[in-house]
Design a protein around this motif. Structure first.
Motif, mmCIF file in Angstrom:
data_model
loop_
_atom_site.group_PDB
_atom_site.id
_atom_site.type_symbol
_atom_site.label_atom_id
_atom_site.label_comp_id
_atom_site.label_asym_id
_atom_site.label_seq_id
_atom_site.Cartn_x
_atom_site.Cartn_y
_atom_site.Cartn_z
ATOM 1 N N ASP A 137 -2.927 -2.892 -7.034
ATOM 2 C CA ASP A 137 -2.731 -3.439 -5.692
ATOM 3 C C ASP A 137 -3.396 -4.812 -5.596
ATOM 4 O O ASP A 137 -4.622 -4.917 -5.663
ATOM 5 C CB ASP A 137 -3.340 -2.484 -4.663
ATOM 6 C CG ASP A 137 -2.980 -2.874 -3.234
ATOM 7 O OD1 ASP A 137 -2.820 -4.079 -2.958
ATOM 8 O OD2 ASP A 137 -2.853 -1.965 -2.392
ATOM 9 N N VAL A 169 3.371 -8.328 -4.324
ATOM 10 C CA VAL A 169 3.545 -7.072 -3.587
ATOM 11 C C VAL A 169 4.960 -6.529 -3.699
ATOM 12 O O VAL A 169 5.236 -5.408 -3.262
ATOM 13 C CB VAL A 169 3.177 -7.253 -2.094
ATOM 14 C CG1 VAL A 169 1.714 -7.602 -1.942
ATOM 15 C CG2 VAL A 169 4.064 -8.288 -1.422
ATOM 16 N N PRO A 196 -1.802 2.066 -5.932
ATOM 17 C CA PRO A 196 -0.812 1.098 -6.408
ATOM 18 C C PRO A 196 0.579 1.696 -6.442
ATOM 19 O O PRO A 196 0.760 2.897 -6.501
ATOM 20 C CB PRO A 196 -1.300 0.753 -7.824
ATOM 21 C CG PRO A 196 -2.186 1.877 -8.205
ATOM 22 C CD PRO A 196 -2.769 2.435 -6.948
ATOM 23 N N THR A 197 1.574 0.821 -6.368
ATOM 24 C CA THR A 197 2.962 1.258 -6.360
ATOM 25 C C THR A 197 3.391 1.672 -7.749
ATOM 26 O O THR A 197 3.311 0.892 -8.688
ATOM 27 C CB THR A 197 3.872 0.105 -5.880
ATOM 28 O OG1 THR A 197 3.417 -0.310 -4.597
ATOM 29 C CG2 THR A 197 5.322 0.558 -5.809
#
Length: 243
Positions: A137, A169, A196-197
């Motif tokens: 992130d 992002v 985090p993605t």
């Protein structure tokens, strides 16, 4: 003797701070494309070498450096935000970015944590292909770095994080089709406050380290146990790698 120490220690600290403020930053490199597969230059470090001993076995997130199912790695957090997890395709090893260093700021090099000097020297300098399994992130990375902005290499990372935030992002498209995101078990390193993605991947994660294939990249040997000498021989690096 004690009065002498009380005079010498503050002087030593002042010299250290001045040295950090006047040392030139590494030559800036434009960030490589933010994709799931990346070809990167890697070096290695360990917690017992002279330029890391002041931090003991701690990483920049406040946890301990890891060398297990997932290893620790140091990088410029504006290229690989803290918490990024990647696999080295040539070896099958998993790494998590939880550290950074002076010599990495503004560069596309990743420093891999090794448990000993012999392992560090055996790795040397290698070009490898990494598969980014989960991006860290950038906002949380920025929040960790801002209180440390009195260091010039941290200032550089902060500036680039702020400049690239809109890009960082955004999700990165995965290669081909995948049934869903990969979930990776947490390690003992403290997690960032925002998860985090995850990035879907097309094949399962192999947690155990696999032997390098015969066509693995050739390591550049380091003949001296001092990493400072390794960096000095490498024209890409400036001397030292303090946080």
């Amino acid at each position: 003797m004690r009065p002498l120490l009380t005079r010498v220690l503050p002087l030593a600290m002042c010299l250290f701070i001045v040295g950090c403020s006047t040392r030139p930053l590494p030559k800036y490199q434009r960030p490589i494309a933010r994709t799931q597969l990346q070809r990167v230059r890697t070096t290695a470090y360990t917690d017992t070498e002279s330029d890391h001993v002041q931090y003991s076995n701690h990483n920049a997130l406040g946890g301990t450096l890891q060398c297990g199912a997932i290893h620790s790695a140091a990088a410029d957090w504006s290229r690989w935000p803290a918490g990024t997890i990647f696999r080295i395709r040539e070896t099958g090893e998993l790494y998590r970015v939880d550290d950074y260093g002076w010599a990495l700021s503004g560069t596309n090099t990743i420093d891999l944590y090794k448990p000993s000097r012999s392992a560090m020297n055996a790795w040397g300098v290698r070009g490898v292909t990494i598969e980014n399994l989960q991006w860290g992130d950038p906002r949380q990375s920025l929040s960790v770095l801002r209180p440390r902005s009195h260091f010039r290499h941290v200032q550089r990372m902060i500036q680039e994080l702020e400049d690239r935030m809109e890009e960082l992002v955004q999700p990165v498209p995965a290669m081909g089709s995948s049934p869903g995101p990969v979930l990776i078990a947490a390690t003992s390193t403290p997690a960032l406050s925002a998860a985090p993605t995850p990035i879907p991947v097309s094949r399962p994660i192999v947690m155990a380290s696999a032997p390098a294939p015969q066509n693995a990249p050739r390591a550049i040997p380091v003949t001296n146990s001092s990493r400072a000498n390794q960096i000095a021989r490498d024209p890409f690096y400036a001397t030292g790698a303090s946080r």
